[in-house]
Write a protein that holds these residues in place. Structure first.
Motif, PDB file in Angstrom:
ATOM      1  N   PRO A  60       0.808  -1.229   0.000  1.00  0.00           N
ATOM      2  CA  PRO A  60       0.000   0.000   0.000  1.00  0.00           C
ATOM      3  C   PRO A  60       0.843   1.282   0.000  1.00  0.00           C
ATOM      4  CG  PRO A  60      -0.874  -1.555   1.605  1.00  0.00           C
ATOM      5  CD  PRO A  60       0.442  -2.113   1.115  1.00  0.00           C
ATOM      6  N   ARG A  61       2.114   1.146   0.404  1.00  0.00           N
ATOM      7  CA  ARG A  61       2.980   2.334   0.394  1.00  0.00           C
ATOM      8  C   ARG A  61       3.525   2.643  -0.993  1.00  0.00           C
ATOM      9  NH1 ARG A  61       7.250   0.857   5.005  1.00  0.00           N
ATOM     10  NH2 ARG A  61       5.786   0.130   6.588  1.00  0.00           N
ATOM     11  N   LYS A  62       3.207   1.778  -1.951  1.00  0.00           N
ATOM     12  CA  LYS A  62       3.852   1.931  -3.264  1.00  0.00           C
ATOM     13  C   LYS A  62       2.855   2.180  -4.385  1.00  0.00           C
ATOM     14  CE  LYS A  62       8.103  -0.141  -2.145  1.00  0.00           C
ATOM     15  NZ  LYS A  62       9.266  -0.883  -2.568  1.00  0.00           N
ATOM     16  N   ILE A  63       1.778   2.886  -4.062  1.00  0.00           N
ATOM     17  CA  ILE A  63       0.755   3.129  -5.080  1.00  0.00           C
ATOM     18  C   ILE A  63       1.362   3.853  -6.284  1.00  0.00           C
ATOM     19  CG2 ILE A  63      -1.397   4.413  -5.579  1.00  0.00           C
ATOM     20  CD1 ILE A  63      -2.224   3.735  -2.686  1.00  0.00           C
ATOM     21  N   GLY A  64       1.055   3.347  -7.477  1.00  0.00           N
ATOM     22  CA  GLY A  64       1.579   3.947  -8.708  1.00  0.00           C
ATOM     23  C   GLY A  64       2.953   3.433  -9.103  1.00  0.00           C
ATOM     24  N   LYS A  65       3.552   2.616  -8.218  1.00  0.00           N
ATOM     25  CA  LYS A  65       4.919   2.156  -8.518  1.00  0.00           C
ATOM     26  C   LYS A  65       4.924   0.709  -9.000  1.00  0.00           C
ATOM     27  CE  LYS A  65       7.538   5.379  -5.957  1.00  0.00           C
ATOM     28  NZ  LYS A  65       7.187   5.715  -4.580  1.00  0.00           N
ATOM     29  N   LYS A  66       6.064   0.327  -9.578  1.00  0.00           N
ATOM     30  CA  LYS A  66       6.253  -1.068  -9.993  1.00  0.00           C
ATOM     31  C   LYS A  66       6.839  -1.859  -8.832  1.00  0.00           C
ATOM     32  CE  LYS A  66       7.491  -3.127 -13.919  1.00  0.00           C
ATOM     33  NZ  LYS A  66       8.481  -3.479 -14.929  1.00  0.00           N
ATOM     34  N   VAL A  67       6.337  -3.067  -8.624  1.00  0.00           N
ATOM     35  CA  VAL A  67       6.874  -3.904  -7.541  1.00  0.00           C
ATOM     36  C   VAL A  67       7.114  -5.316  -8.030  1.00  0.00           C
ATOM     37  CG1 VAL A  67       5.810  -2.657  -5.605  1.00  0.00           C
ATOM     38  CG2 VAL A  67       4.527  -4.492  -6.746  1.00  0.00           C
ATOM     39  N   LYS A  68       7.969  -6.019  -7.270  1.00  0.00           N
ATOM     40  CA  LYS A  68       8.137  -7.456  -7.495  1.00  0.00           C
ATOM     41  C   LYS A  68       7.698  -8.172  -6.210  1.00  0.00           C
ATOM     42  CE  LYS A  68      12.167  -9.994  -7.646  1.00  0.00           C
ATOM     43  NZ  LYS A  68      13.513 -10.230  -8.198  1.00  0.00           N
ATOM     44  N   LEU A  69       6.840  -9.171  -6.360  1.00  0.00           N
ATOM     45  CA  LEU A  69       6.332  -9.904  -5.196  1.00  0.00           C
ATOM     46  C   LEU A  69       6.575 -11.396  -5.389  1.00  0.00           C
ATOM     47  CD1 LEU A  69       2.868  -8.155  -5.213  1.00  0.00           C
ATOM     48  CD2 LEU A  69       4.456  -7.932  -3.313  1.00  0.00           C
ATOM     49  N   SER A  70       6.822 -12.106  -4.275  1.00  0.00           N
ATOM     50  CA  SER A  70       6.925 -13.571  -4.365  1.00  0.00           C
ATOM     51  C   SER A  70       6.097 -14.199  -3.266  1.00  0.00           C
ATOM     52  CB  SER A  70       8.370 -14.052  -4.171  1.00  0.00           C
ATOM     53  OG  SER A  70       9.272 -13.167  -4.761  1.00  0.00           O
ATOM     54  N   GLY A  71       5.530 -15.361  -3.572  1.00  0.00           N
ATOM     55  CA  GLY A  71       4.734 -16.050  -2.547  1.00  0.00           C
ATOM     56  C   GLY A  71       3.882 -17.145  -3.137  1.00  0.00           C
ATOM     57  N   TRP A  72       2.843 -17.509  -2.378  1.00  0.00           N
ATOM     58  CA  TRP A  72       1.955 -18.612  -2.764  1.00  0.00           C
ATOM     59  C   TRP A  72       0.609 -18.083  -3.251  1.00  0.00           C
ATOM     60  CZ3 TRP A  72       5.561 -18.738   0.953  1.00  0.00           C
ATOM     61  CH2 TRP A  72       6.366 -19.879   1.071  1.00  0.00           C
ATOM     62  N   VAL A  73       0.003 -18.822  -4.164  1.00  0.00           N
ATOM     63  CA  VAL A  73      -1.365 -18.498  -4.573  1.00  0.00           C
ATOM     64  C   VAL A  73      -2.293 -19.007  -3.475  1.00  0.00           C
ATOM     65  CG1 VAL A  73      -3.190 -18.932  -6.261  1.00  0.00           C
ATOM     66  CG2 VAL A  73      -0.787 -18.734  -7.007  1.00  0.00           C
ATOM     67  N   ASP A  74      -3.016 -18.090  -2.844  1.00  0.00           N
ATOM     68  CA  ASP A  74      -3.850 -18.512  -1.714  1.00  0.00           C
ATOM     69  C   ASP A  74      -5.317 -18.673  -2.108  1.00  0.00           C
ATOM     70  OD1 ASP A  74      -3.743 -19.002   1.241  1.00  0.00           O
ATOM     71  OD2 ASP A  74      -5.322 -17.473   1.184  1.00  0.00           O
ATOM     72  N   ARG A  75      -5.762 -17.862  -3.026  1.00  0.00           N
ATOM     73  CA  ARG A  75      -7.149 -17.900  -3.481  1.00  0.00           C
ATOM     74  C   ARG A  75      -7.175 -17.486  -4.932  1.00  0.00           C
ATOM     75  NH1 ARG A  75     -11.559 -16.788   0.768  1.00  0.00           N
ATOM     76  NH2 ARG A  75     -10.100 -17.019   2.486  1.00  0.00           N
ATOM     77  N   ARG A  76      -8.189 -17.941  -5.665  1.00  0.00           N
ATOM     78  CA  ARG A  76      -8.273 -17.591  -7.086  1.00  0.00           C
ATOM     79  C   ARG A  76      -9.721 -17.365  -7.454  1.00  0.00           C
ATOM     80  NH1 ARG A  76      -7.952 -21.384 -11.486  1.00  0.00           N
ATOM     81  NH2 ARG A  76      -8.291 -19.741 -12.962  1.00  0.00           N
TER      82      ARG A  76
END
Ligand code: ASP
Length: 454
Positions: A10-26
């Motif tokens: 939420p601190r990075k609105i408008g920015k590009k990010v890289k995230l890693s993790g598990w798919v929890d819901r779809r």
């Protein structure tokens, strides 16, 4: 690009990010696909198109994308990341997952224990258990810092050792170097901590693993963790005051209310008369946040073991008799001797126990004698401790608190298994691993052990 944790998006609105993790819901809405990505910090919603269509629950992914505000009607005020979502630009599948054997999003209480423990590494993905283990870490850290400030030092004691009686059966370990001989795993560090007092450390503690071969009840485990503690030049009231302060400070830190301060001190006989038990619940109302501590004192030194037809120590044989009752130390009057034991109870559970110890060799000998040990047996079993006491033993006493039970109390859990990473099942089966199990024939040969199959 550096990885961002879900909680920080939420601190990075408008920015590009890289995230890693598990798919929890779809959730597949045809044109748009939403997934919840989960990492150790929490969840964040990812939105994309067909590039997310192939994903399955628990796949491990790495994505790059842009953090956007969610349209107003999509905001989820319950989630810390509920105001934003990440629009995926690039996705990499790091590992695929099979279908999970059970749902890991709920509290999981309704799932059978065998299944939960067989797949404990999945069960531990459950947010409730993550919270419990984090709480465990915080409580232990608090205790370590608190005792450090009061000049206690933590000292580790051996796991391969000689039997130390705490009222359970020993687990024994065969010696390869001395075939036919066995170590015992410690039921507690009791004798070592007393030896550390002879050594002059004065203030010892240890977050200690204790191993006892017991019949498993709801709140018992074959191995469990104690806050084990010993002090020199103290009397009963010193130990009680220290533990009372520790529990009050810990409760405050954890946001719990302590019902009564100072803790009531209830005599054992009174407790038995009034509550029919030496653990009792003093809460007026069973509000979630209240802890009702009490000390139980003046226990009998001995208890009669019906099956063995002999007196045994109610706590353990190193517990001192109340000085006023030393004159009663003979078999005929054993039932009358009060001890210098103390237990700590909270909300109906026993959460700790300890005592001022015997340091006078004549008294120790009398106690062993009443319990039916011959001089030869005493020398064989406890000669090392009595020998050490010949070299200037300070008066000392201590206590051990059942950490698993205390953490369960603070976590609001009924069972201590819910606050342990890898507990055993109620039939003594290890989590995840196939233990106990048979060993290789060669291992047995090396140990000179023959297994007799019935
Ligand atoms: N060793 C004891 C126990 O495990 C505690 C103590 O007496 O300090 O219960």
């Amino acid at each position: 690009m550096e990885r961002t944790l879900a909680i920080k998006t939420p601190r990075k609105i408008g920015k590009k990010v890289k995230l890693s993790g598990w798919v929890d819901r779809r959730r597949d809405h045809g044109k748009l696909v939403f997934i919840d990505l989960k990492d150790r910090s929490g969840f964040v919603q990812i939105v994309g198109k067909k590039e997310l269509g192939e994903l399955r629950i628990s796949d491990v992914i790495e994505i790059e994308g842009t953090v956007n505000r969610r349209p107003k009607e999509m905001v989820n005020p319950k989630l810390p990341t509920g105001k934003i979502e990440v629009e995926v630009k690039k996705i990499k599948i790091l590992a695929k997952s099979d279908d999970l054997p059970f749902d890991i999003r709920g509290d999981g209480y309704q799932i059978g224990e065998e299944t939960r423990l067989k797949y404990r590494y999945l069960d531990l993905r459950r947010p409730r258990l993550v919270k419990n283990l984090e709480l465990r870490h915080k409580i232990i850290k608090f205790i370590r810092d608190w005792l450090d400030e009061k000049d206690f030092i933590e000292i580790e004691t051996p796991l391969l050792t000689k039997s130390t009686p705490e009222g359970a059966r020993d687990f024994i370990v065969p010696s390869r170097l001395q075939p036919g001989k066995f170590y015992a795993l410690p039921q507690s560090p009791q004798q070592y901590k007393q030896l550390l007092m002879v050594a002059g450390f004065e203030k010892y503690y240890q977050i200690a693993r204790c191993i006892r071969d017991e019949d498993l009840r709801a709140d018992r485990q074959l191995e469990f963790t104690q806050l084990d503690l010993e002090m020199s030049f103290v009397e009963r009231e010193d130990v009680l005051a220290l533990i009372e302060k520790l529990m009050i400070d810990l409760s405050k830190e954890m946001g719990k209310k302590v019902q009564r301060k100072p803790f009531p001190q209830v005599k054992y006989q009174e407790a038995m008369k009034k509550y029919g038990d030496d653990k009792f619940d003093l809460r007026k109302k069973k509000e979630e946040n209240t802890l009702a501590f009490a000390f139980v004192i003046d226990q009998p030194l001995f208890e009669w073991k019906k099956e063995e037809k002999r007196w045994d120590a109610m706590h353990h044989p190193f517990t001192a008799p109340n000085p006023e009752d030393v004159a009663l130390l003979e078999k005929g009057r054993a039932a009358k001797v009060r001890s210098w034991q103390y237990d700590l109870v909270c909300n109906g559970a026993e959460i700790g126990g300890g005592s001022i110890r015997i340091t006078n060799p004549e008294i120790q000998e009398k106690v062993f004698e009443i319990m039916g040990h011959t001089k030869k047996q005493i020398a064989k079993k406890f000669g090392h401790l009595l020998k050490a006491f010949d070299y200037g033993v300070p008066p000392h006493g201590g206590i051990a608190l059942g950490l698993d039970r205390i953490i369960a109390l603070f976590a609001g859990e009924e069972s201590i298994r819910e606050v342990m990473a890898f507990p055993v099942t109620s039939s003594g089966q290890a989590s995840v691993m196939d233990a106990p199990s048979e060993v290789e024939e060669e291992q047995l040969e090396e140990l000179k052990i023959k297994v007799v199959k019935k």
